[in-house]
Design a protein around this motif. Structure first.
Motif, PDB file in Angstrom:
ATOM      1  N   ARG A  98      -7.996   0.410  -5.144  1.00  0.00           N
ATOM      2  CA  ARG A  98      -6.911   1.386  -5.010  1.00  0.00           C
ATOM      3  C   ARG A  98      -5.930   1.253  -6.178  1.00  0.00           C
ATOM      4  O   ARG A  98      -5.681   0.152  -6.678  1.00  0.00           O
ATOM      5  CB  ARG A  98      -6.183   1.207  -3.675  1.00  0.00           C
ATOM      6  N   SER A  99      -5.354   2.369  -6.586  1.00  0.00           N
ATOM      7  CA  SER A  99      -4.509   2.371  -7.785  1.00  0.00           C
ATOM      8  C   SER A  99      -3.274   1.493  -7.623  1.00  0.00           C
ATOM      9  O   SER A  99      -2.817   0.875  -8.586  1.00  0.00           O
ATOM     10  CB  SER A  99      -4.092   3.807  -8.122  1.00  0.00           C
ATOM     11  N   GLU A 100      -2.711   1.425  -6.399  1.00  0.00           N
ATOM     12  CA  GLU A 100      -1.509   0.615  -6.216  1.00  0.00           C
ATOM     13  C   GLU A 100      -1.832  -0.881  -6.112  1.00  0.00           C
ATOM     14  O   GLU A 100      -0.944  -1.731  -6.195  1.00  0.00           O
ATOM     15  CB  GLU A 100      -0.713   1.058  -4.978  1.00  0.00           C
ATOM     16  N   VAL A 141      -0.712  -5.947   1.186  1.00  0.00           N
ATOM     17  CA  VAL A 141      -2.134  -5.940   0.847  1.00  0.00           C
ATOM     18  C   VAL A 141      -2.825  -7.204   1.333  1.00  0.00           C
ATOM     19  O   VAL A 141      -3.905  -7.144   1.942  1.00  0.00           O
ATOM     20  CB  VAL A 141      -2.317  -5.765  -0.673  1.00  0.00           C
ATOM     21  N   LEU A 142      -2.227  -8.369   1.093  1.00  0.00           N
ATOM     22  CA  LEU A 142      -2.869  -9.614   1.505  1.00  0.00           C
ATOM     23  C   LEU A 142      -3.005  -9.684   3.017  1.00  0.00           C
ATOM     24  O   LEU A 142      -4.052 -10.087   3.534  1.00  0.00           O
ATOM     25  CB  LEU A 142      -2.079 -10.820   0.990  1.00  0.00           C
ATOM     26  N   ASN A 143      -1.974  -9.296   3.753  1.00  0.00           N
ATOM     27  CA  ASN A 143      -2.043  -9.348   5.215  1.00  0.00           C
ATOM     28  C   ASN A 143      -3.189  -8.492   5.739  1.00  0.00           C
ATOM     29  O   ASN A 143      -3.914  -8.882   6.666  1.00  0.00           O
ATOM     30  CB  ASN A 143      -0.722  -8.883   5.828  1.00  0.00           C
ATOM     31  N   PHE A 146       0.807  -1.215   0.000  1.00  0.00           N
ATOM     32  CA  PHE A 146       0.000   0.000   0.000  1.00  0.00           C
ATOM     33  C   PHE A 146       0.845   1.272   0.000  1.00  0.00           C
ATOM     34  O   PHE A 146       1.955   1.307   0.556  1.00  0.00           O
ATOM     35  CB  PHE A 146      -0.879   0.048   1.255  1.00  0.00           C
ATOM     36  N   ASN A 147       0.277   2.313  -0.597  1.00  0.00           N
ATOM     37  CA  ASN A 147       0.623   3.668  -0.204  1.00  0.00           C
ATOM     38  C   ASN A 147      -0.159   3.968   1.073  1.00  0.00           C
ATOM     39  O   ASN A 147      -1.145   3.283   1.380  1.00  0.00           O
ATOM     40  CB  ASN A 147       0.239   4.670  -1.297  1.00  0.00           C
TER      41      ASN A 147
END
Length: 396
Positions: free
Chosen positions: A155-157, A184-186, A134-135
């Motif tokens: 989200r874009s990222e 992200v997965l966490n 993530f950002n």
């Protein structure tokens, strides 16, 4: 790959603005004739574990060198740039997709007979989420798990494809500052854990979230039976013990106070056995208390359970083969097992994990990891079975 697609300079297929011969895009190449075997693992062993990213290994016959990457040979092979990481792979059995993912790499091993053996390693959508970070951003307070997951995927990222099925979710989540670089997965798994739901890649590659109400009063999609009244299985792992036995359950959330529920009668019988669930995104201590009460009600007494069963796919009729291969994580099944000299024991289970192992000799075994679904069968007023007082539970 050939086919009825638009072809440059072709008198028939190269006509502009024609609707018959369209652009092909990505086209799959069938290499099943060269498959010597494969193994895959998806899901988890028990319901309180996190669902792990699915992984698959496919062994290919490469005696003629057709699966050598161009980088090794210096020439363009029959599959061109398809030999390499990042390509999509789909595996089917009995007419059903059982795995859809992305190739991580090609494992090549050289033998003295000058052949080069090839293993393809592939992973599913959960692993792809695990490669994203993530950002910094702030999650909106008051969301349930479904909208929170949707916000993440959009989200874009993260830039996740529309290939997703997301339930609404049940528990209300707090606002949350997500730090730059966090996985992200966490974070998705924390959202799902807060709801007591399931996040997984389906057998067809769809990122799927099922909230905890998805299993309330769910009907079995098929029946396994060792006495001939359903799909036969060749072995089963049965347990009656303390692996999932907890007399005390404590649930804590970010910024909250731990809520603990204790079953004194169970303590007297089994001693203190504690389950701690922490760091959740619930927005109130009342929700933490509700979750602790729910978990304590399920796990404060030992449960006789069938942890897994194994099916010899090749020995089944064609229709049963397809039925087994159509199972997915979070499917509900009925299992009937008759101990020697005893009466049949019948219960509904939810599928927690699936494993396939097949080889070129025709052997194909499917292992199904199970958990009891008794906690998902809620009290129904006036129901002949689920309406009996003191025998059911209210849905959480």
């Amino acid at each position: 790959v050939g086919g009825d697609f638009f072809t440059l300079d072709d008198a028939t297929k190269g006509e502009l603005d024609g609707a018959t011969y369209t652009l092909a895009g990505a086209v799959a190449t069938d290499v099943s004739a060269y498959v010597m075997g494969y193994s895959l693992n998806r899901g988890r062993s028990r319901e309180l574990d996190e669902i792990q990213a699915g992984a698959m290994t496919i062994r290919l016959n490469n005696y003629d060198g057709r699966f050598l990457p161009d980088a090794f040979t210096g020439t363009v092979g029959p599959y061109g740039t398809n030999i390499g990481p990042g390509k999509r792979v789909t595996v089917s059995a009995a007419g059903q997709a059982i795995f859809d993912g992305i190739i991580q790499g090609w494992d090549l091993s050289y033998d003295s007979d000058t052949s080069v053996n090839v293993n393809i390693m592939a992973v599913d959508a959960l692993a792809q989420l695990g490669r994203r970070s993530f950002n910094e951003w702030t999650a909106v307070a008051g969301q349930t798990a479904g909208p929170r997951l949707t916000a993440i995927l959009n989200r874009s990222e993260v830039a996740w494809t529309p290939n997703r099925v997301i339930d609404a979710g049940v528990s209300t989540l707090q606002g949350d500052l997500v730090t730059h670089g966090s996985n992200v997965l966490n974070y998705c798994q924390l959202v799902v854990k807060s709801d007591l739901g399931r996040l997984f890649a389906s057998r067809a590659g769809t990122l799927t979230f099922r909230d905890r109400h998805a299993l309330v009063d769910a009907s079995p999609t098929l029946t396994f039976d060792d006495a001939g009244a359903g799909i036969a299985f060749i072995s089963a792992d049965l347990e009656y013990g303390d692996t999932l036995l907890y007399t005390d359950v404590s649930v804590d959330r970010e910024g909250g106070t731990a809520q603990t529920v204790t079953d004194d009668d169970a303590r007297d019988l089994y001693g203190i056995r504690r389950l701690d669930v922490g760091g959740l995104l619930l927005d109130s201590d009342d929700q933490s208390l509700d979750q602790a009460s729910w978990l304590n009600g399920i796990y404060s007494t030992p449960q006789p359970r069938i942890n897994s069963l194994t099916v010899d796919l090749g020995s089944l009729p064609t229709a049963d083969q397809a039925a087994v291969c159509s199972l997915d994580l979070a499917s509900v099944v009925s299992v009937s097992w008759t101990p020697r000299g005893g009466t049949a024991i019948v219960a509904n289970y939810v599928v927690e994990g699936l494993a396939h192992s097949a080889d070129a000799r025709g052997s194909h075994e499917v292992s199904v990891q199970l958990s009891p679904i008794s906690g998902g069968e809620s009290l129904i007023l006036d129901g002949n079975i689920l309406g009996i007082l003191d025998s059911g539970v209210l849905a959480y």
